[in-house]
Design a protein around this motif. Structure first.
Motif, PDB file in Angstrom:
ATOM      1  N   GLN A 112       0.813  -1.206   0.000  1.00 34.28           N
ATOM      2  CA  GLN A 112       0.000   0.000   0.000  1.00 34.28           C
ATOM      3  C   GLN A 112       0.854   1.267   0.000  1.00 34.28           C
ATOM      4  N   THR A 113       2.004   1.212   0.643  1.00 33.24           N
ATOM      5  CA  THR A 113       2.880   2.385   0.679  1.00 33.24           C
ATOM      6  C   THR A 113       3.376   2.744  -0.716  1.00 33.24           C
ATOM      7  N   SER A 114       3.796   1.729  -1.461  1.00 36.31           N
ATOM      8  CA  SER A 114       4.271   1.976  -2.822  1.00 36.31           C
ATOM      9  C   SER A 114       3.155   2.508  -3.704  1.00 36.31           C
ATOM     10  N   VAL A 115       1.957   1.954  -3.527  1.00 35.18           N
ATOM     11  CA  VAL A 115       0.813   2.427  -4.311  1.00 35.18           C
ATOM     12  C   VAL A 115       0.506   3.880  -3.955  1.00 35.18           C
ATOM     13  N   SER A 116       0.602   4.208  -2.663  1.00 37.97           N
ATOM     14  CA  SER A 116       0.374   5.588  -2.241  1.00 37.97           C
ATOM     15  C   SER A 116       1.389   6.526  -2.879  1.00 37.97           C
ATOM     16  N   ASN A 117       2.651   6.101  -2.898  1.00 39.21           N
ATOM     17  CA  ASN A 117       3.678   6.923  -3.547  1.00 39.21           C
ATOM     18  C   ASN A 117       3.427   7.044  -5.041  1.00 39.21           C
ATOM     19  N   LEU A 118       2.944   5.954  -5.649  1.00 32.51           N
ATOM     20  CA  LEU A 118       2.675   5.976  -7.083  1.00 32.51           C
ATOM     21  C   LEU A 118       1.558   6.956  -7.422  1.00 32.51           C
ATOM     22  N   ILE A 119       0.476   6.895  -6.651  1.00 31.13           N
ATOM     23  CA  ILE A 119      -0.637   7.814  -6.889  1.00 31.13           C
ATOM     24  C   ILE A 119      -0.194   9.250  -6.614  1.00 31.13           C
ATOM     25  N   SER A 120       0.559   9.440  -5.530  1.00 29.29           N
ATOM     26  CA  SER A 120       1.067  10.779  -5.235  1.00 29.29           C
ATOM     27  C   SER A 120       1.987  11.277  -6.340  1.00 29.29           C
ATOM     28  N   GLY A 121       2.758  10.347  -6.939  1.00 34.77           N
ATOM     29  CA  GLY A 121       3.639  10.727  -8.038  1.00 34.77           C
ATOM     30  C   GLY A 121       2.885  11.268  -9.230  1.00 34.77           C
ATOM     31  N   VAL A 122       1.700  10.700  -9.494  1.00 36.50           N
ATOM     32  CA  VAL A 122       0.872  11.201 -10.598  1.00 36.50           C
ATOM     33  C   VAL A 122       0.465  12.649 -10.331  1.00 36.50           C
ATOM     34  N   ASP A 145      15.508  22.731  -9.747  1.00 38.91           N
ATOM     35  CA  ASP A 145      14.902  23.622  -8.754  1.00 38.91           C
ATOM     36  C   ASP A 145      15.464  23.333  -7.365  1.00 38.91           C
ATOM     37  N   TYR A 146      15.484  24.369  -6.548  1.00 36.56           N
ATOM     38  CA  TYR A 146      15.926  24.229  -5.151  1.00 36.56           C
ATOM     39  C   TYR A 146      14.680  24.171  -4.285  1.00 36.56           C
ATOM     40  N   ILE A 147      14.427  23.014  -3.653  1.00 31.06           N
ATOM     41  CA  ILE A 147      13.187  22.804  -2.914  1.00 31.06           C
ATOM     42  C   ILE A 147      13.485  22.487  -1.450  1.00 31.06           C
ATOM     43  N   THR A 148      12.438  22.613  -0.636  1.00 33.03           N
ATOM     44  CA  THR A 148      12.500  22.253   0.780  1.00 33.03           C
ATOM     45  C   THR A 148      11.260  21.430   1.116  1.00 33.03           C
ATOM     46  N   VAL A 149      11.479  20.219   1.636  1.00 31.93           N
ATOM     47  CA  VAL A 149      10.389  19.320   2.012  1.00 31.93           C
ATOM     48  C   VAL A 149      10.735  18.659   3.336  1.00 31.93           C
ATOM     49  N   GLY A 150       9.853  18.789   4.316  1.00 30.64           N
ATOM     50  CA  GLY A 150      10.063  18.107   5.584  1.00 30.64           C
ATOM     51  C   GLY A 150      11.390  18.407   6.247  1.00 30.64           C
ATOM     52  N   GLY A 151      11.835  19.640   6.145  1.00 29.83           N
ATOM     53  CA  GLY A 151      13.100  20.017   6.764  1.00 29.83           C
ATOM     54  C   GLY A 151      14.332  19.690   5.936  1.00 29.83           C
ATOM     55  N   GLU A 152      14.162  19.070   4.781  1.00 32.52           N
ATOM     56  CA  GLU A 152      15.290  18.749   3.894  1.00 32.52           C
ATOM     57  C   GLU A 152      15.269  19.682   2.687  1.00 32.52           C
ATOM     58  N   VAL A 209      11.168  11.592  -5.384  1.00 33.54           N
ATOM     59  CA  VAL A 209      11.943  12.698  -5.941  1.00 33.54           C
ATOM     60  C   VAL A 209      13.341  12.637  -5.327  1.00 33.54           C
ATOM     61  N   LYS A 210      14.350  12.703  -6.156  1.00 31.94           N
ATOM     62  CA  LYS A 210      15.730  12.654  -5.672  1.00 31.94           C
ATOM     63  C   LYS A 210      16.350  14.042  -5.776  1.00 31.94           C
ATOM     64  N   ILE A 211      16.955  14.465  -4.659  1.00 29.24           N
ATOM     65  CA  ILE A 211      17.612  15.765  -4.614  1.00 29.24           C
ATOM     66  C   ILE A 211      19.026  15.588  -4.071  1.00 29.24           C
ATOM     67  N   HIS A 212      19.864  16.577  -4.302  1.00 28.94           N
ATOM     68  CA  HIS A 212      21.173  16.594  -3.644  1.00 28.94           C
ATOM     69  C   HIS A 212      21.317  17.916  -2.899  1.00 28.94           C
ATOM     70  N   THR A 239       5.232  11.920   0.836  1.00 25.73           N
ATOM     71  CA  THR A 239       5.717  12.939   1.767  1.00 25.73           C
ATOM     72  C   THR A 239       5.543  14.337   1.194  1.00 25.73           C
ATOM     73  N   ILE A 240       5.788  14.469  -0.099  1.00 25.23           N
ATOM     74  CA  ILE A 240       5.633  15.770  -0.755  1.00 25.23           C
ATOM     75  C   ILE A 240       4.168  16.207  -0.748  1.00 25.23           C
ATOM     76  N   ILE A 241       3.259  15.257  -0.974  1.00 33.13           N
ATOM     77  CA  ILE A 241       1.838  15.588  -1.019  1.00 33.13           C
ATOM     78  C   ILE A 241       1.310  15.924   0.375  1.00 33.13           C
ATOM     79  N   ASN A 242       1.795  15.217   1.399  1.00 27.11           N
ATOM     80  CA  ASN A 242       1.219  15.331   2.741  1.00 27.11           C
ATOM     81  C   ASN A 242       1.943  16.317   3.652  1.00 27.11           C
ATOM     82  N   SER A 243       2.955  17.008   3.168  1.00 30.40           N
ATOM     83  CA  SER A 243       3.694  17.954   4.004  1.00 30.40           C
ATOM     84  C   SER A 243       3.872  19.268   3.257  1.00 30.40           C
TER      85      SER A 243
END
Length: 312
Positions: free
Chosen positions: A141-151, A163-170, A182-185, A198-202
């Motif tokens: 279910q977690t992967s499915v949630s991420n998949l739907i959120s990815g859409v 882009d320079y982003i901030t999510v959940g303190g990162e 989403v992969k960031i450095h 995490t992006i959708i819910n925060s």
């Protein structure tokens, strides 16, 4: 008595010899039978292979190879054509999605075509894939949630590569936007993987979404300072900063009275890529203009009194 013993031993020896002969004949028969079976199976396999090597099958194989090559050439041409599309028309983020979509489509079509050559029922595969998808969905279910959120993340277009982003303190620069994460450095070059859920819910902040950004600087002045002189001095600070934009125009205002001084704020606009230089130049400019105008910036002081002889 000895003659009877000798006769018994001779008889036993003869019986043993007869059994050995019988066993030898039986083993020989088994060996010959196994060899015959092996030869028979080999002949059947050879005959089967000969039945496959026909002109009709050969032409079908050549045709299948040609079709797969044509599909591969088309895929490569489309891939190269997408690379030549200027970034002004298609952003790097959308281009990455298109390239992945074309690649997955090529793999899917090629796999279905190869399966059809072996007589596999494609409709049955789709049905099995649907059932397997439901089972996997309940199990992950977690992967499915991420998949739907990815859409939703991809459809909203709230970020793109670079882009320079901030999510959940990162915070970091976006390297890729996928269906699951989403992969960031970070600025110290550490890779962070952020699940799409995490992006959708925060709270999500894209510091590069707009081409211009505003930054404010708070500073205090001594109560003995003439407020009009201080305001005129701080308004000239943007002139010393090459990265500060003229439009929108900088602004300065008083922001209240503090315990130790009068609070002031300077707001300037800049391009996000000039963040560090703009911040340094403005701080240096404030100090320079205040020094030129003789304006003091209040700071905490500690007075130390030395007592002599136990008397204050």
């Amino acid at each position: 008595m000895n003659e009877e013993v000798v006769a018994a031993e001779v008889t036993e020896t003869i019986e043993t010899a007869e059994k050995v002969v019988e066993n030898s004949e039986s083993f020989s028969d088994v060996t010959h039978h196994a060899a015959d079976v092996a030869v028979e199976k080999t002949n059947e396999f050879v005959n089967y292979m000969k039945s496959l090597i026909t002109w009709g099958h050969l032409f079908r194989l050549i045709g299948a190879i040609i079709i797969l090559l044509i599909m591969w050439v088309i895929y490569k041409c489309v891939h190269k054509a997408l690379k030549k599309v200027p970034e002004e028309k298609v952003s790097a983020h959308n281009m990455m999605i298109l390239q992945k979509g074309v690649k997955y489509l090529f793999y899917l079509v090629s796999g279905m075509y190869i399966l059809s050559l072996f007589g596999v029922n494609i409709n049955a595969i789709w049905g099995a894939a649907g059932i397997a998808g439901l089972a996997i969905g309940f199990a992950a279910q977690t992967s499915v949630s991420n998949l739907i959120s990815g859409v939703f993340v991809l459809s909203e277009k709230t970020m793109k590569v670079g882009d320079y982003i901030t999510v959940g303190g990162e915070s970091g620069i976006v390297d890729s936007v996928g269906l699951l994460s989403v992969k960031i450095h970070t600025l110290d070059n550490q890779m962070i993987r952020i699940p799409n859920s995490t992006i959708i819910n925060s709270n999500f902040t894209n510091n590069s979404y707009f081409p211009r950004k505003r930054m404010t600087f708070a500073v205090s002045i001594d109560y003995k300072t003439d407020m009009k002189t201080a305001l005129a001095a701080i308004k000239t600070v943007p002139e010393l900063c090459s990265t500060v934009l003229e439009e929108p125009a900088p602004a300065a205002w008083f922001d209240g009275f503090d315990d130790s001084g009068i609070k002031m704020t300077l707001a300037v606009w800049f391009i996000p890529s000039d963040l560090i230089q703009t911040k340094n130049d403005v701080f240096i400019g404030i100090k320079q203009r205040f020094d030129e105008a003789g304006i003091n910036i209040p700071f905490n002081r500690l007075d130390v009194s030395v007592l002599e002889g136990g008397k204050s």
